[in-house]
Enzyme design. Structure first.
Site, PDB file in Angstrom:
ATOM      1  N   ASP A 155       0.842  -1.195   0.000  1.00  0.00           N
ATOM      2  CA  ASP A 155       0.000   0.000   0.000  1.00  0.00           C
ATOM      3  C   ASP A 155       0.879   1.248   0.000  1.00  0.00           C
ATOM      4  O   ASP A 155       1.991   1.228  -0.526  1.00  0.00           O
ATOM      5  CB  ASP A 155      -0.923  -0.039   1.233  1.00  0.00           C
ATOM      6  CG  ASP A 155      -2.302   0.534   0.950  1.00  0.00           C
ATOM      7  OD1 ASP A 155      -2.376   1.745   0.656  1.00  0.00           O
ATOM      8  OD2 ASP A 155      -3.299  -0.201   1.015  1.00  0.00           O
ATOM      9  N   HIS A 187      -3.968   6.114   2.843  1.00  0.00           N
ATOM     10  CA  HIS A 187      -4.668   4.889   2.451  1.00  0.00           C
ATOM     11  C   HIS A 187      -4.114   3.661   3.163  1.00  0.00           C
ATOM     12  O   HIS A 187      -4.858   2.804   3.651  1.00  0.00           O
ATOM     13  CB  HIS A 187      -4.563   4.739   0.932  1.00  0.00           C
ATOM     14  CG  HIS A 187      -5.370   3.632   0.346  1.00  0.00           C
ATOM     15  ND1 HIS A 187      -4.864   2.354   0.186  1.00  0.00           N
ATOM     16  CD2 HIS A 187      -6.635   3.600  -0.132  1.00  0.00           C
ATOM     17  CE1 HIS A 187      -5.792   1.587  -0.374  1.00  0.00           C
ATOM     18  NE2 HIS A 187      -6.872   2.318  -0.572  1.00  0.00           N
ATOM     19  N   SER A 344     -11.185  -1.111  -1.371  1.00  0.00           N
ATOM     20  CA  SER A 344      -9.970  -1.023  -0.557  1.00  0.00           C
ATOM     21  C   SER A 344     -10.289  -1.240   0.913  1.00  0.00           C
ATOM     22  O   SER A 344      -9.449  -1.708   1.676  1.00  0.00           O
ATOM     23  CB  SER A 344      -9.327   0.364  -0.690  1.00  0.00           C
ATOM     24  OG  SER A 344      -8.463   0.439  -1.782  1.00  0.00           O
TER      25      SER A 344
END
Length: 401
Positions: A155, A187, A344
């Site tokens: 990520d 994120h 996600s």
């Protein structure tokens, strides 16, 4: 124990059909950059090819880097090269080359940010409640404690000092050139805390390992993702924990065969891989890593068990997880939180459930894990699954069995 490296090679040229060139000319392609996937060969032959290509690319001296990185993950052998067309053609004419794919951009699959920063772990973590109950709308999370496990988060990195991690998050490797070992996007911290945060995580005993393959704009390249998978598999093997480890990839882009092949080799090596279905409201089989048959591909449901219209769907989906308005840790401080939506967010719910099952039920291997997820999953609750298995992830809460 066998280690996993990533590397490539060259053989004596024969007059044979050229290796196929795929993915060229796509809108997200990276000019002059290619992933070369080799046929099965012994390491001596592969090393000879590597030396030959490296020498050739350096001799041309046209500003391209030549061989950037080599790959070996179980039976997947290949390399990332930046080169001109003449070098590319010589590679394609080599009988040891299986196929070549132009490198391209890949992005995080977080959609529709809700932009609701909070200052503490007090918001509605409905997704945790959903995966520990058969019916929607019960917010209390029910879990059990258990044995050490490991989640490799491919990520944007992780804010490892965040209060959600309690020292269980560490830096593994960084594949973004010139970037620091920080999460400069958010994120990665969000997805990591959903897997294993103290108060917002599915499994708050697992250890989280940051593998940075996306930049501050949540963008990366297929070549970096393959390198990240290789590193994670090597690290898990060298530590003797691959059967208790999962890779989470809340990432995606148009279907890219070299990545799918690398996922297969990682699974063959003993790793479990979980991937987001992607956020384009189309067939997940047209995206990677979602389309990799060996990945556990996760689509999203909202709080009413409806698949949002942005969630991909179809035969390549294995299971649904909570993915709409998910509250989790954020990068801005050790006490910051954010609400985000996307596959996600659904994928780490399942990755956390995988480590949870590793530690509570002592299962291992992608097939056994996938079968257990199917056996436990809550059936026929998803509204508008659109050809996907109608199954929502469930942790086996004994009061609900």
């Amino acid at each position: 124990m066998k280690t996993v490296y990533c590397f490539l090679t060259v053989l004596a040229p024969f007059v044979l059909a050229k290796a196929p060139l795929v993915n060229r000319g796509v809108s997200d392609g990276i000019a002059d950059n290619y992933i070369v996937v080799m046929k099965k060969a012994d390491s001596k032959t592969l090393q000879a090819h590597y030396r030959q290509i490296h020498t050739t690319s350096q001799r041309i001296n046209d500003g391209n880097q030549g061989v950037v990185r080599t790959y070996q993950v179980q039976d997947f052998n290949g390399y990332h090269i930046e080169c001109d067309n003449a070098t590319l053609e010589s590679i394609r004419n080599n009988p040891g080359v299986d196929y070549v794919a132009q490198d391209g951009r890949v992005t995080a699959q977080s959609a529709i940010p809700t932009n609701v920063p909070r200052s503490g772990p007090t918001a509605n973590t409905w997704g945790l409640g959903r995966i520990s109950h058969r019916d929607a709308g019960i917010p209390v999370y029910v879990d059990e404690n258990n044995a050490p496990t490991f989640a490799y988060m491919l990520d944007t990195g992780i804010r490892v000092t965040h209060q959600e991690f309690g020292g269980r998050a560490i830096w593994g490797q960084n594949f973004i050139t010139g970037s620091q070992n920080i999460d400069d996007n958010g994120h990665g911290t969000h997805t990591a805390a959903t897997v294993g945060g103290n108060t917002v995580g599915v499994d708050n005993s697992t250890k989280l390992i940051a593998v940075k393959v996306l930049d501050q704009n949540s963008s990366g390249a297929w070549s970096g993702m393959i390198a990240g998978i290789q590193w994670a598999v090597n690290d898990a093997q060298s530590q003797g924990r691959i059967t208790r480890s999962v890779i989470n990839m809340s990432i995606g882009g148009p279907k890219f065969q070299p990545l799918n092949d690398c996922v297969k080799s990682a699974v063959d090596a003993g790793m479990t891989v979980v991937a987001a279905a992607c956020n384009y409201g189309v067939d997940a089989c047209t995206y990677s890593p979602a389309s990799a048959p060996e990945a556990i591909t996760v689509a999203a449901v909202d709080i009413s068990d409806t698949r949002p219209n942005w969630s991909n769907y179809g035969a390549c989906v294995n299971i649904f997880g909570p993915g709409d308005n998910i509250y989790s840790a954020w990068k801005d401080s050790d006490t910051s939180y954010q609400v985000l939506s996307g596959t996600s967010m659904a994928s780490p719910h399942v990755a956390g459930l995988v480590t949870y099952l590793f530690s509570r039920e002592f299962i291992s291997g992608q097939t056994e894990v996938n079968n257990r997820l199917i056996q436990l999953g809550t059936e026929n609750k998803v509204q508008n699954p659109n050809g996907s298995p109608n199954l929502i992830a469930f942790n086996g809460n004994k009061d609900e069995l």
